[in-house]
Design an enzyme around this catalytic site. Structure first.
Site, PDB file in Angstrom:
ATOM      1  N   LYS A  21     -16.687  -0.038   5.899  1.00 33.79           N
ATOM      2  CA  LYS A  21     -16.117   1.308   5.839  1.00 33.79           C
ATOM      3  C   LYS A  21     -15.898   1.735   4.387  1.00 33.79           C
ATOM      4  O   LYS A  21     -16.278   2.838   3.992  1.00 33.79           O
ATOM      5  CB  LYS A  21     -14.772   1.336   6.582  1.00 33.79           C
ATOM      6  N   ASN A  22     -15.292   0.848   3.603  1.00 35.30           N
ATOM      7  CA  ASN A  22     -14.920   1.240   2.241  1.00 35.30           C
ATOM      8  C   ASN A  22     -16.111   1.326   1.296  1.00 35.30           C
ATOM      9  O   ASN A  22     -15.981   1.850   0.189  1.00 35.30           O
ATOM     10  CB  ASN A  22     -13.858   0.286   1.688  1.00 35.30           C
ATOM     11  N   CYS A 114       1.078   8.322   2.577  1.00 35.37           N
ATOM     12  CA  CYS A 114       0.579   7.730   3.820  1.00 35.37           C
ATOM     13  C   CYS A 114       1.456   6.545   4.165  1.00 35.37           C
ATOM     14  O   CYS A 114       2.416   6.245   3.472  1.00 35.37           O
ATOM     15  CB  CYS A 114      -0.874   7.320   3.687  1.00 35.37           C
ATOM     16  N   ARG A 119       0.960   7.349  -2.720  1.00 33.42           N
ATOM     17  CA  ARG A 119      -0.403   7.079  -3.195  1.00 33.42           C
ATOM     18  C   ARG A 119      -0.859   8.157  -4.159  1.00 33.42           C
ATOM     19  O   ARG A 119      -1.573   9.090  -3.801  1.00 33.42           O
ATOM     20  CB  ARG A 119      -1.358   6.943  -2.008  1.00 33.42           C
ATOM     21  N   ASP A 301      -5.516  -5.439   2.076  1.00 34.00           N
ATOM     22  CA  ASP A 301      -5.841  -5.049   3.457  1.00 34.00           C
ATOM     23  C   ASP A 301      -5.716  -6.217   4.446  1.00 34.00           C
ATOM     24  O   ASP A 301      -5.569  -5.993   5.649  1.00 34.00           O
ATOM     25  CB  ASP A 301      -7.268  -4.480   3.529  1.00 34.00           C
ATOM     26  N   ARG A 392      -9.971   4.163  13.261  1.00 35.54           N
ATOM     27  CA  ARG A 392     -10.385   4.670  11.938  1.00 35.54           C
ATOM     28  C   ARG A 392     -11.303   3.675  11.242  1.00 35.54           C
ATOM     29  O   ARG A 392     -12.171   4.066  10.475  1.00 35.54           O
ATOM     30  CB  ARG A 392      -9.147   4.885  11.058  1.00 35.54           C
TER      31      ARG A 392
HETATM   32  C1  UD1 Z   1      -8.947   1.411  -1.634  1.00 36.81           C
HETATM   33  C2  UD1 Z   1      -9.308   1.078  -0.204  1.00 36.81           C
HETATM   34  C3  UD1 Z   1      -8.105   0.485   0.528  1.00 36.81           C
HETATM   35  C4  UD1 Z   1      -7.552  -0.700  -0.249  1.00 36.81           C
HETATM   36  C5  UD1 Z   1      -7.292  -0.324  -1.705  1.00 36.81           C
HETATM   37  C6  UD1 Z   1      -6.852  -1.497  -2.566  1.00 36.81           C
HETATM   38  C7  UD1 Z   1     -11.030   2.689   0.352  1.00 36.81           C
HETATM   39  C8  UD1 Z   1     -11.413   3.894   1.121  1.00 36.81           C
HETATM   40  N1  UD1 Z   1      -9.743   2.298   0.459  1.00 36.81           N
HETATM   41  O1  UD1 Z   1      -7.935   2.405  -1.609  1.00 36.81           O
HETATM   42  O2  UD1 Z   1      -8.507   0.082   1.827  1.00 36.81           O
HETATM   43  O3  UD1 Z   1      -6.342  -1.130   0.359  1.00 36.81           O
HETATM   44  O4  UD1 Z   1      -8.475   0.230  -2.297  1.00 36.81           O
HETATM   45  O5  UD1 Z   1      -7.799  -2.500  -2.526  1.00 36.81           O
HETATM   46  O6  UD1 Z   1     -11.835   2.075  -0.316  1.00 36.81           O
HETATM   47  N2  UD1 Z   1      -2.931   4.291  -7.885  1.00 36.81           N
HETATM   48  C9  UD1 Z   1      -2.258   5.101  -8.776  1.00 36.81           C
HETATM   49  N3  UD1 Z   1      -2.892   6.229  -9.218  1.00 36.81           N
HETATM   50  C10 UD1 Z   1      -4.159   6.558  -8.840  1.00 36.81           C
HETATM   51  C11 UD1 Z   1      -4.837   5.723  -7.940  1.00 36.81           C
HETATM   52  C12 UD1 Z   1      -4.182   4.587  -7.474  1.00 36.81           C
HETATM   53  O7  UD1 Z   1      -1.114   4.832  -9.137  1.00 36.81           O
HETATM   54  O8  UD1 Z   1      -4.678   7.588  -9.290  1.00 36.81           O
HETATM   55  C13 UD1 Z   1      -2.250   3.083  -7.362  1.00 36.81           C
HETATM   56  C14 UD1 Z   1      -2.082   3.124  -5.826  1.00 36.81           C
HETATM   57  O9  UD1 Z   1      -0.914   3.807  -5.469  1.00 36.81           O
HETATM   58  C15 UD1 Z   1      -2.026   1.654  -5.484  1.00 36.81           C
HETATM   59  C16 UD1 Z   1      -2.988   1.031  -6.489  1.00 36.81           C
HETATM   60  O10 UD1 Z   1      -3.111   1.966  -7.556  1.00 36.81           O
HETATM   61  O11 UD1 Z   1      -0.733   1.143  -5.697  1.00 36.81           O
HETATM   62  C17 UD1 Z   1      -4.356   0.721  -5.931  1.00 36.81           C
HETATM   63  O12 UD1 Z   1      -4.906   1.879  -5.355  1.00 36.81           O
HETATM   64  P1  UD1 Z   1      -6.474   2.112  -5.281  1.00 36.81           P
HETATM   65  O13 UD1 Z   1      -7.160   0.902  -5.822  1.00 36.81           O
HETATM   66  O14 UD1 Z   1      -6.791   3.422  -5.906  1.00 36.81           O
HETATM   67  O15 UD1 Z   1      -6.723   2.177  -3.718  1.00 36.81           O
HETATM   68  P2  UD1 Z   1      -7.592   3.233  -2.926  1.00 36.81           P
HETATM   69  O16 UD1 Z   1      -8.854   3.517  -3.674  1.00 36.81           O
HETATM   70  O17 UD1 Z   1      -6.754   4.375  -2.519  1.00 36.81           O
END
Ligand code: UD1
Length: 417
Positions: A21-22, A114, A119, A301, A392
């Site tokens: 999915k990711n 969420c 996030r 995850d 999902r």
């Molecule tokens: C992706 C995955 C999700 C997984 C996560 C961490 C997808 C669709 N989802 O989510 O399943 O759990 O990686 O491996 O691929 N953060 C910030 N600012 C930002 C972006 C992120 O502070 O602009 C923080 C987030 O709140 C979190 C951490 O960074 O604490 C990691 O988030 P991120 O790696 O961005 O996860 P996702 O891409 O949302």
């Protein structure tokens, strides 16, 4: 829908893992970078993927989907994302990069929080700003405008998976060279890079630094999505938790290093081949602590599923989640089954637990899978509600679990009398 789970002595046999999915979501977003035809195979049939299809269609694309093969054609016409779809799919932020690479403006509803906690998307926004996109926020929407999207030197404050993907997508079609430092190196990002390169992009990676030379034109590509390492981890942990011996096929063990080494430390027998992992779960397992982190550390995850597995360990273990420190909403529901767990200062301590079935409610995707597996370990009947979360991200979850001998079925929710 709800899941009805009954105690299952062991899981035996084999399951096939679906496409990731990711990896599928950013690859679909990459299709916005070209008007040529893109064919994506091994596309998992999931609710999140269908929402991404709806987003692409909203922006002018035509998407056909049959037998796990997606065909994306047509022109990118609009860069406006409706709130309804954005709220349903956080990963919809991944279309910002491609939209800004191709159109002079875009407007996206703010994604909001969420069940995993706050996030933010500040890292995405700082990167896009460095590339020349200006934005303002008006009535819950981010309105972007740019002249030229140009290459930039960007250093992330934290390796965000989504921000790395968004910036790679933008940089692939921007003008000039982009360097992204302290970026994520998850296998799904490597898959996105393979797809982008098949489209003609110029991307190299050294450690956590990506260098992208933007191309004025990217073409279509024919691509197969990698196997879902989180789904593979879920079934590996299901077998380790319930007991028995199961082979997880179409999985890439090299993506599962942290999980497999922790399972071995717990005394679970693991054998691996190039494309499969076999789990033999002993009668007793040892408690093992985990700390989640960016790849190659233990994936956040799989943390709720690890918690379930550790309930049958002989002794106390603990979990700290460095990615989503608040990702423990499932704990109170597991306690209803009899889980002996204490959450203090963002550390979850797990004791050996005797579970007995009752009604519980899933709060997010991975928690839903964890609760169903806990239901297979519990005495009597466990009913897991709010299955929408599960659909999902897991393709044919019940069919696969039943193939391993799990005593689980799906029922429609009847009105309360
Ligand atoms: C992706 C995955 C999700 C997984 C996560 C961490 C997808 C669709 N989802 O989510 O399943 O759990 O990686 O491996 O691929 N953060 C910030 N600012 C930002 C972006 C992120 O502070 O602009 C923080 C987030 O709140 C979190 C951490 O960074 O604490 C990691 O988030 P991120 O790696 O961005 O996860 P996702 O891409 O949302």
């Amino acid at each position: 829908m709800l899941a009805v789970c009954r105690r299952t002595e062991k899981l035996v046999g084999s399951v096939d893992i679906s496409g990731s999915k990711n990896a599928a979501l950013p690859v679909l977003s990459a299709c916005l970078l070209t008007d040529d035809k893109c064919v994506i195979r091994n596309m998992p049939d999931l609710e999140d993927v269908r929402i991404m299809f709806a987003l692409l269609r909203k922006m002018g694309k035509t998407v056909k989907f049959e037998n796990n093969r997606a065909e994306v054609t047509g022109q990118l016409r609009h860069g406006a994302l409706p709130e309804k779809l954005v709220r349903k799919l956080r990963a919809s932020v991944l279309v910002m990069g491609p939209v800004l690479a191709r159109l002079k403006e875009g407007s996206f509803a703010l994604p909001g929080g969420c069940a995993l906690g706050e996030r933010p998307i500040d890292i995405h926004l700082l990167g896009l700003k460095a590339m020349g996109a200006a934005y303002s926020i008006l009535r819950g929407r981010m309105i972007f405008k740019r002249n030229v999207l140009k290459g930039a030197h960007i250093k992330f404050s934290f390796p965000s998976v989504g921000a790395t993907e968004n910036l790679l997508l933008a940089a692939a079609a921007a003008s000039g060279r982009t360097v992204i430092e302290n970026a994520s190196v998850e296998p799904e990002i490597a898959d996105l890079c393979l797809f982008l390169k098949a489209m003609g992009a110029d991307i190299t990676r050294t450690g956590s630094v990506y260098t992208v030379k933007g191309k004025a034109r990217l073409g279509g590509a024919d691509f197969a999505v990698m196997p879902d390492r989180i789904e593979a981890g879920t079934f590996i942990l299901a077998a380790a938790s319930v007991g028995g011996s199961a082979r997880v096929d179409s999985a890439n063990p090299s993506h599962l290093g942290a999980l497999l080494s922790k399972l071995r430390a717990a005394g679970v027998k693991i054998s691996q081949k190039e494309n499969s992992v076999t789990v033999n779960s002993p009668k007793k397992i040892k408690p093992v602590n985990i700390v989640t982190g960016p790849y190659p550390a233990f994936p956040t995850d799989l943390q709720p599923l690890w918690a379930v597995c550790m309930m049958r360990a002989s002794g106390r273990s603990q979990i700290r989640d460095k990615i989503f420190p608040a990702r423990f909403m499932y704990v109170d529901e597991l306690k209803r089954l009899g889980a002996s767990m204490v959450l203090k200062n963002a550390v979850l301590r797990i004791n050996t637990s005797r579970l007995s079935g009752t009604n519980i409610y899933a709060c997010d995707l991975r928690a839903a899978a964890a609760m169903i597996i806990a239901g297979l370990m519990a005495e009597g009947e466990t009913r897991v509600y709010e299955l929408k979360h599960l659909f999902r991200g897991y393709e044919n979850f019940f069919g696969k679990l039943r193939k391993l001998g799990a005593n689980v079925s799906m029922e429609r929710i009847r009105e309360e009398k």
